[in-house]
Design an enzyme around this catalytic site. Structure first.
Site, PDB file in Angstrom:
ATOM      1  CG  HIS A  12      -0.314  -0.011   2.538  1.00  0.00           C
ATOM      2  ND1 HIS A  12      -0.889  -0.576   3.643  1.00  0.00           N
ATOM      3  CD2 HIS A  12       0.857   0.519   2.970  1.00  0.00           C
ATOM      4  CE1 HIS A  12      -0.105  -0.399   4.686  1.00  0.00           C
ATOM      5  NE2 HIS A  12       0.962   0.272   4.302  1.00  0.00           N
ATOM      6  CG  HIS A  59       0.911   4.387   7.514  1.00  0.00           C
ATOM      7  ND1 HIS A  59      -0.209   3.931   6.867  1.00  0.00           N
ATOM      8  CD2 HIS A  59       1.887   3.495   7.231  1.00  0.00           C
ATOM      9  CE1 HIS A  59       0.068   2.820   6.209  1.00  0.00           C
ATOM     10  NE2 HIS A  59       1.335   2.533   6.413  1.00  0.00           N
ATOM     11  CG  HIS A 193       8.353  -1.566   3.578  1.00  0.00           C
ATOM     12  ND1 HIS A 193       7.459  -2.544   3.909  1.00  0.00           N
ATOM     13  CD2 HIS A 193       7.715  -0.391   3.842  1.00  0.00           C
ATOM     14  CE1 HIS A 193       6.334  -1.987   4.346  1.00  0.00           C
ATOM     15  NE2 HIS A 193       6.461  -0.681   4.326  1.00  0.00           N
ATOM     16  CD  GLU A 240       3.034  -1.365   6.423  1.00  0.00           C
ATOM     17  OE1 GLU A 240       2.941  -0.182   6.784  1.00  0.00           O
ATOM     18  OE2 GLU A 240       3.212  -1.686   5.222  1.00  0.00           O
TER      19      GLU A 240
HETATM   20  C1  DHB Z   1       6.433   3.268   1.990  1.00  0.00           C
HETATM   21  C2  DHB Z   1       5.778   2.065   2.201  1.00  0.00           C
HETATM   22  C3  DHB Z   1       4.746   1.945   3.139  1.00  0.00           C
HETATM   23  O1  DHB Z   1       4.091   0.802   3.437  1.00  0.00           O
HETATM   24  C4  DHB Z   1       4.364   3.069   3.838  1.00  0.00           C
HETATM   25  O2  DHB Z   1       3.325   2.945   4.690  1.00  0.00           O
HETATM   26  C5  DHB Z   1       5.015   4.281   3.660  1.00  0.00           C
HETATM   27  C6  DHB Z   1       6.049   4.376   2.728  1.00  0.00           C
HETATM   28  C7  DHB Z   1       7.518   3.408   0.979  1.00  0.00           C
HETATM   29  O3  DHB Z   1       7.928   2.415   0.368  1.00  0.00           O
HETATM   30  O4  DHB Z   1       7.990   4.525   0.750  1.00  0.00           O
HETATM   31 FE    FE Z   2       2.611   1.137   5.292  1.00  0.00          FE
END
Ligand code: DHB
Ligand code: FE
Length: 280
Positions: A12, A59, A193, A240
């Protein structure tokens, strides 16, 4: 009665929403990402779901650190896109289903999942970016949405097993709802990530692909993953992926994988997307 007819998961990433909103989906960087969602857009045209139970995380857009619910259920009539610092996304207001949401809340509390009830909730990229990926640019979203926000921002986050169990109880609750509804459940976020600290930029395709394999027919191995394993293997934001386990828990034990997509990177994130059909 109501039935869960499909389970869908997707990353997302906010930059995907920005690329979508700014009409940049055909640029070389973004085209391979958006192409991965052509299949599901055609699928949704055929399926015509009535309601989506959309498991995502906020977030710190609607829920700051003063109140941090572990599981929060959106019970309102409608949900506005959140302003995440650069204005609201130019997407339709998300229409809820307060009657089904009240039923879910009641059944889940009976089953000892004490949900926080959100009678007002602005929804951020965790919810609206997946809607854009599944339905494209629309005047109105073609489904009602019940947001289910999970705490992944403030320790302690719920365990993988707890999320699986919540999914299983959501399935029971939907099956006990008398209206004849086509319900989907989605899990958003992930895959690997890390947006912060010395390991910022971490992506782990080996972990992600094993997760995608196991989610189909060895989910028990994923239910055992600890917070520390998620942190170590998938980066600080890889947690997540527990939203994907709520979706998978709501499918029953056996699923057919209809679609899988994996692409690295979009922004800082490994993008994953699956569509499952429950078999029992
Ligand atoms: C990114 C990914 C995420 O899941 C998020 O909530 C905010 C940023 C990203 O890859 O930049
Ligand atoms: Fe996220």
């Amino acid at each position: 009665m109501a039935r869960i007819t499909a389970g869908i998961a997707t990353s997302h990433v906010p930059a995907i929403g920005a690329a979508f909103d700014l009409g940049r989906t055909q640029e070389p960087y973004w085209k391979p990402v958006f192409d991965g969602y052509d299949w599901v857009k055609a699928f949704q045209q055929r399926e015509e779901p009535d309601v989506v139970i959309l498991c995502y995380n906020d977030h710190a857009s609607a829920m700051m650190l003063d109140v941090v619910p572990t599981f929060a259920l959106g019970c309102a009539e409608e949900f506005e896109p959140a302003d995440e610092g650069w204005g609201k996304r130019p997407v339709p207001t998300v229409m809820g289903d307060p009657v089904l949401a009240a039923h879910l809340a009641e059944q889940l509390v009976i089953d000892e999942f004490d949900m926080t009830l959100m009678n007002h909730l602005d929804v951020d990229h965790g919810l609206t970016v997946p809607l854009s990926l599944m339905f494209g640019k629309v005047e109105q979203w073609p489904v009602r949405v019940i947001p289910l926000a999970v705490n992944v921002t403030q320790f302690p986050t719920p365990s993988a097993e707890r999320c699986w169990q919540l999914g299983a109880r959501i399935r029971d609750a939907v099956l006990s709802y008398p209206a004849n509804l086509n319900v989907q459940i989605w899990g958003t976020g992930g895959m690997s990530h890390q947006l912060q600290g010395p390991r910022a930029g971490l992506i782990n395709p080996e972990f992600d692909n094993a997760f995608l394999d196991k989610l189909v027919d060895r989910p028990d191995e994923l239910r055992k993953l600890t917070r520390l394993e998620f942190l170590r293997e998938s980066g600080s934001e890889g947690i997540e992926l527990i939203m994907w386990l709520i979706m998978r828990g709501a499918m029953g034990y056996t699923v057919r994988e209809l679609q899988r997509f994996y692409h690295v990177p979009a922004s800082n994130t490994a993008v994953g997307h699956v569509v499952y059909r429950p078999l029992v």
